[in-house]
Design a protein around this motif. Structure first.
Motif, PDB file in Angstrom:
ATOM      1  N   PHE A  55      -5.281  -7.388   8.948  1.00 51.90           N
ATOM      2  CA  PHE A  55      -4.444  -7.332   7.333  1.00 51.90           C
ATOM      3  C   PHE A  55      -3.625  -6.806   6.905  1.00 51.90           C
ATOM      4  CE2 PHE A  55      -8.606  -5.019   7.794  1.00 51.90           C
ATOM      5  CZ  PHE A  55      -8.556  -4.089   7.170  1.00 51.90           C
ATOM      6  N   LEU A  56      -3.173  -5.163   8.020  1.00 54.41           N
ATOM      7  CA  LEU A  56      -2.676  -4.127   8.353  1.00 54.41           C
ATOM      8  C   LEU A  56      -1.514  -4.574   8.776  1.00 54.41           C
ATOM      9  CD1 LEU A  56      -5.272  -2.023   8.919  1.00 54.41           C
ATOM     10  CD2 LEU A  56      -4.247  -2.337   6.512  1.00 54.41           C
ATOM     11  N   LEU A  89      -0.515  -5.341   2.857  1.00 57.65           N
ATOM     12  CA  LEU A  89      -1.995  -5.787   2.964  1.00 57.65           C
ATOM     13  C   LEU A  89      -1.697  -7.095   2.793  1.00 57.65           C
ATOM     14  CD1 LEU A  89      -4.206  -3.753   1.004  1.00 57.65           C
ATOM     15  CD2 LEU A  89      -4.057  -3.695   3.219  1.00 57.65           C
ATOM     16  N   HIS A  90      -1.493  -8.268   4.681  1.00 58.53           N
ATOM     17  CA  HIS A  90      -1.127  -9.716   5.080  1.00 58.53           C
ATOM     18  C   HIS A  90      -2.741  -9.493   5.789  1.00 58.53           C
ATOM     19  CE1 HIS A  90       0.984 -12.415   5.080  1.00 58.53           C
ATOM     20  NE2 HIS A  90       0.493 -13.134   6.651  1.00 58.53           N
ATOM     21  N   LEU A  91      -3.990 -11.165   4.975  1.00 54.24           N
ATOM     22  CA  LEU A  91      -4.288 -11.133   5.470  1.00 54.24           C
ATOM     23  C   LEU A  91      -4.086 -12.504   6.191  1.00 54.24           C
ATOM     24  CD1 LEU A  91      -7.524 -11.979   6.378  1.00 54.24           C
ATOM     25  CD2 LEU A  91      -7.115 -13.519   4.082  1.00 54.24           C
ATOM     26  N   THR A  92      -4.690 -12.410   8.109  1.00 50.62           N
ATOM     27  CA  THR A  92      -4.347 -13.946   8.531  1.00 50.62           C
ATOM     28  C   THR A  92      -5.556 -13.795   9.961  1.00 50.62           C
ATOM     29  OG1 THR A  92      -2.668 -14.348  10.105  1.00 50.62           O
ATOM     30  CG2 THR A  92      -2.868 -12.005  10.184  1.00 50.62           C
ATOM     31  N   TYR A  93      -5.806 -14.955  10.679  1.00 47.68           N
ATOM     32  CA  TYR A  93      -6.104 -15.285  11.812  1.00 47.68           C
ATOM     33  C   TYR A  93      -6.124 -15.204  12.847  1.00 47.68           C
ATOM     34  CZ  TYR A  93      -9.123 -15.718   7.333  1.00 47.68           C
ATOM     35  OH  TYR A  93      -9.785 -15.239   5.945  1.00 47.68           O
ATOM     36  N   VAL A 141       1.310  -1.099   0.131  1.00 45.10           N
ATOM     37  CA  VAL A 141      -0.331  -0.387   0.177  1.00 45.10           C
ATOM     38  C   VAL A 141       0.802   0.973  -0.335  1.00 45.10           C
ATOM     39  CG1 VAL A 141      -1.801   1.585   1.264  1.00 45.10           C
ATOM     40  CG2 VAL A 141      -2.005  -1.222   1.789  1.00 45.10           C
ATOM     41  N   VAL A 142       1.833   1.585   0.387  1.00 46.51           N
ATOM     42  CA  VAL A 142       3.099   2.344   0.648  1.00 46.51           C
ATOM     43  C   VAL A 142       3.978   1.743   1.341  1.00 46.51           C
ATOM     44  CG1 VAL A 142       3.587   4.260   2.134  1.00 46.51           C
ATOM     45  CG2 VAL A 142       1.288   3.393   2.070  1.00 46.51           C
ATOM     46  N   GLY A 143       4.362   1.219  -0.008  1.00 48.18           N
ATOM     47  CA  GLY A 143       5.945   0.650  -0.660  1.00 48.18           C
ATOM     48  C   GLY A 143       6.554  -0.158   0.534  1.00 48.18           C
TER      49      GLY A 143
END
Length: 196
Positions: A146-147, A70-74, A63-65
């Motif tokens: 996700f951030l 954005l990385h999806l995890t639970y 998103v900003v270098g």
């Protein structure tokens, strides 16, 4: 009887000849609290739905270098993935925290306090919704994160709300501003009032 600035008061009898008046939140302050809480929970949930829809099975997206990805995890645990084996206990604690914040909000006349408590409630309940409705089931659901920042655990909008809300509350405490908006160090004593 009304308190200063038209604030309603709650009369409680603490014994013979003594009445304790506790300030209740003005409707406008409580409306700010409720609006902030509901709005931010909605934003958090929409963001999580979009994250799951667009990031599941996908590589990280910048998103900003390298600063923000954005990385999806639970996350089955608390903030920063702590207590991953205590999901049920964390969910029950979140339920209790929700009730406590709602109770305290009844006294929030200060708009800064109202915003801080609203953000805190939004953060608690944003993640609580996940624990109630997501897999593997009610009270044990995993929170969608996700951030991602460098060298920092993955987080979400609800986590941001909690941190900003706690920050505002600590700011008010450090400034000596109580829930009713008065400053403790400048509170007038009965003797001072008689002199003026």
């Amino acid at each position: 009887m009304q308190a200063a600035r038209g604030t309603p008061v709650d009369h409680r009898d603490d014994g013979p000849g003594h009445t304790n008046e506790r300030l209740l939140a003005k409707p406008s302050s409580w409306l700010i609290f409720a609006t902030v809480a509901v709005t931010m929970v909605a934003i958090d949930q929409v963001a999580k739905v979009l994250a799951v829809r667009h990031l599941a099975g996908e590589p990280d997206r910048e998103v900003v270098g390298e600063l923000l990805k954005l990385h999806l995890t639970y996350n089955p645990g608390a903030a920063f993935s702590l207590g991953t084996r205590f999901t049920l206990a964390i969910t029950c604690l979140a339920c209790v925290a929700t009730l406590v914040v709602l109770w305290v909000s009844r006294r929030a006349v200060s708009k800064v306090w109202a915003v801080g408590l609203g953000l805190l409630l939004a953060g608690i309940d944003g993640n609580l919704v996940d624990r109630m409705v997501r897999e593997p089931g009610p009270f044990k659901g995993h929170v969608v994160d996700f951030l991602m920042l460098p060298n920092w655990p993955v987080f979400n909008v609800a986590d941001i709300c909690i941190n900003v809300g706690v920050g505002l509350i600590l700011l008010q405490v450090l400034r000596g501003v109580s829930l009713d908006g008065s400053k403790a160090e400048k509170a007038a004593t009965p003797e001072t009032q008689e002199e003026s």
